[in-house]
Enzyme design. Sequence first.
Site, mmCIF file in Angstrom:
data_model
loop_
_atom_site.group_PDB
_atom_site.id
_atom_site.type_symbol
_atom_site.label_atom_id
_atom_site.label_comp_id
_atom_site.label_asym_id
_atom_site.label_seq_id
_atom_site.Cartn_x
_atom_site.Cartn_y
_atom_site.Cartn_z
ATOM 1 N N CYS A 2 9.321 14.129 -14.002
ATOM 2 C CA CYS A 2 9.824 15.466 -13.688
ATOM 3 C C CYS A 2 8.984 16.100 -12.592
ATOM 4 C CB CYS A 2 9.748 16.336 -14.941
ATOM 5 S SG CYS A 2 10.462 15.538 -16.372
ATOM 6 N N ARG A 27 12.327 13.919 -8.036
ATOM 7 C CA ARG A 27 11.621 13.401 -9.214
ATOM 8 C C ARG A 27 12.490 13.440 -10.467
ATOM 9 N NH1 ARG A 27 6.066 13.218 -8.221
ATOM 10 N NH2 ARG A 27 5.742 12.929 -10.427
ATOM 11 N N TRP A 78 13.820 15.021 -15.587
ATOM 12 C CA TRP A 78 14.450 13.705 -15.778
ATOM 13 C C TRP A 78 14.307 13.427 -17.265
ATOM 14 C CZ3 TRP A 78 13.409 8.671 -17.395
ATOM 15 C CH2 TRP A 78 14.319 7.689 -16.951
ATOM 16 N N ASN A 102 5.497 17.274 -17.659
ATOM 17 C CA ASN A 102 5.929 16.013 -17.041
ATOM 18 C C ASN A 102 5.251 14.874 -17.785
ATOM 19 O OD1 ASN A 102 6.700 13.918 -15.363
ATOM 20 N ND2 ASN A 102 5.155 14.373 -13.796
ATOM 21 N N GLY A 103 6.059 13.901 -18.259
ATOM 22 C CA GLY A 103 5.456 12.768 -18.974
ATOM 23 C C GLY A 103 5.954 12.726 -20.404
ATOM 24 N N GLU A 489 17.621 -6.909 -2.522
ATOM 25 C CA GLU A 489 17.473 -5.505 -2.141
ATOM 26 C C GLU A 489 18.841 -4.892 -1.803
ATOM 27 O OE1 GLU A 489 15.513 -3.226 -2.351
ATOM 28 O OE2 GLU A 489 15.739 -1.820 -0.690
ATOM 29 N N LYS A 493 20.413 -1.676 -3.745
ATOM 30 C CA LYS A 493 20.794 -0.453 -3.041
ATOM 31 C C LYS A 493 22.245 -0.074 -3.350
ATOM 32 C CE LYS A 493 17.263 0.897 -0.754
ATOM 33 N NZ LYS A 493 16.492 0.469 -1.915
ATOM 34 N N GLU A 496 22.493 1.231 -6.812
ATOM 35 C CA GLU A 496 21.712 2.463 -6.953
ATOM 36 C C GLU A 496 22.435 3.676 -6.373
ATOM 37 O OE1 GLU A 496 18.063 2.250 -4.737
ATOM 38 O OE2 GLU A 496 17.094 3.785 -5.948
ATOM 39 N N HIS A 512 25.579 -22.677 -9.433
ATOM 40 C CA HIS A 512 25.068 -22.936 -10.788
ATOM 41 C C HIS A 512 25.598 -21.915 -11.789
ATOM 42 C CE1 HIS A 512 22.573 -26.163 -9.339
ATOM 43 N NE2 HIS A 512 22.217 -25.385 -8.330
ATOM 44 N N LYS A 612 12.741 9.390 -8.169
ATOM 45 C CA LYS A 612 11.995 8.689 -7.122
ATOM 46 C C LYS A 612 10.747 7.993 -7.660
ATOM 47 C CE LYS A 612 11.189 7.836 -2.704
ATOM 48 N NZ LYS A 612 12.104 6.864 -2.089
#
Length: 617
Positions: A2, A27, A78, A102-103, A489, A493, A496, A512, A612
């Site tokens: 957060c 965040r 968050w 935060n946490g 990547e 992306k 995301e 395979h 982030k």
Amino acid sequence: MCGIVGYVGTRPAVDVLVRGLKRLEYRGYDSTGVAFETPRGILIEKSEGKLERVESLMGANPNADRSNSVCGIGHTRWATHGKPTTTNAHPHRAGSVVLVHNGIIENYREIKSELLKLGYKPESETDSELFGYLVLEEMKAGQSFVNSVRRAFKKIDGACSFVVMDEKHPGVIVGARNGSPLVLAKDPQGGAILASDAQPILEYTKDVYFLENGEVAIISPQGVEIQSLETGARITPAFVTLNWSVDQIDKGGYPHYMLKEIYEQPSALVDTFNSSLDRSRSEPFVLAPHKGVDLLMNAKELTLIACGTSYYSSMIGKYWLENYGEIPVNVDFASEYRYRSSVLREQSVLVGVSQSGETADTLAVLRELKKKNVPTLGLTNVRGSTISREAGGTFFTYAGPEIGVAATKSFTTQLATFLMWAGALREKHKKGSGQKLFEEMIQLPHLLKSYLEGDNGVQKKIRSIATQVQNKKGFFFIGRGPSFPIALEGALKLKEIAYIHAEGYAAGELKHGPIAMIDESMVVVVLAPKDHWREKTISNLEEVKARGATIIGVGDANDSHLKDLSHHFVALPAIENEDLSVFPLAAVVQLLSYELAVLKGTDVDQPRNLAKSVTVE
Ligand code: AGP
């Protein structure tokens, strides 16, 4: 994850908080809120959803107390404990105490059952609110406000930070840190500001203090005081001056931060080369001296630990470090490495790779290995971040602030750093052997700039392709060698920011299993620069082509074979050393997901469910 801001001084506090929260929304953005002092006590205004919801609530309800307040705290969340609802949004109130957090409080169940026995009735489902009652209990027992925060904080387990106000102590804000970051600065106009990172502070001052774990900050109109959480003893803060500017944290005319950051890659590479190399030396790859350089140059093995995009850059780093630097390299996800027993060779150096420098799993591995006396290095974009301070030596990327949740310029500057490490180790083995690679490397910013911005800027081409494939069911990205991590990547992306199902595969692995998925509804993006692996990748492409998928080929402009096999073709710029094609390839996959996200109308910079910096496990 957060974002926290606290301000006391002479400016309108809510204005400072809202501006600060805008900078911190990356965040987390499930819910937002502010609390501010008024002559009638502390008022809280909060809502589920983004900051704009709270702003429009305020706009619909003008309030002179709000505009006149000079002391307050704010939060963007968050969600971890409890859904993203208005009740669970911060700030939380416990009697006269109001706080943001935060946490995670790991022992919150035990704390909650104790508090319930004492008759408290928490309103929210969060662990955060409980902390307020702990502070209140201490004050009831006769402790001062600051000591109450200290004593309450000592009762909780878990990495977190709190910022707390109390109605009985107007004009005072107390912040405590253990794990989650807190940065402090004196406002040149009087008073002070506290935040989860430096971005909300930069418009007032560049002189900041990063709180250490186990420190408490007390801010008031008189200034700042730092105390030890354990003893309450005063600590003299060592302020540092940051070189980030406010302009870097604005969109600069681009519709999204992500796009701006994609286009900033050439200058971010220049800054990273200039700041990481000793430019007074004419020999190639002389790293600017610091503690980390000795650790790196004397290592017999490197173990790169990272998450997400930083993990993919580490995979490419492995190719270069082994190929040019001739050093064995292990790469692992921090979340996996953390819980398995690993065997490291003598003189192995552990490298925590993290653009934010705060990722919980990466940090945990670094700490664990440090305890076992393994030498540690950090590679991060954020000065003052926890990894940068806890690693035995730290290398920085100079990407400037990256606001979009999707990592772009932090990725390519990590690649640049690995390339410099590989070159420096090559030079160590044999002087002069890195000269050619060095010359190829320093051309990269110009090459990338022309690719992005030249007459035929690649974005236009990619936008047209995106328009034609936007309704496809899913995407495969395939590549070999260094193009394989770019395939991973690209798929990350796309998931995301565009919420499109995508997978990255080593091209040789398709047959395979995953080839069973390939039909007309799928798109296969084939990353096949003119390198050592191209031919093999092309034969894998033939297998896919026969199954009816739409092919987007990405390769050399003169590769007529690849062009013929592709429905859409993106030409890469001519590049002497094909190992370095990963830089333009990265731009291609970044722009493809960007354009698809824009077409789908998603929130490009703040995609759902993400943040982030991932400071929880
Ligand atoms: C990248 O686009 C993602 N947002 C994510 O995978 C990120 O790379 C990961 O969370 C690691 O972050 P870090 O580099 O800050 O440690």
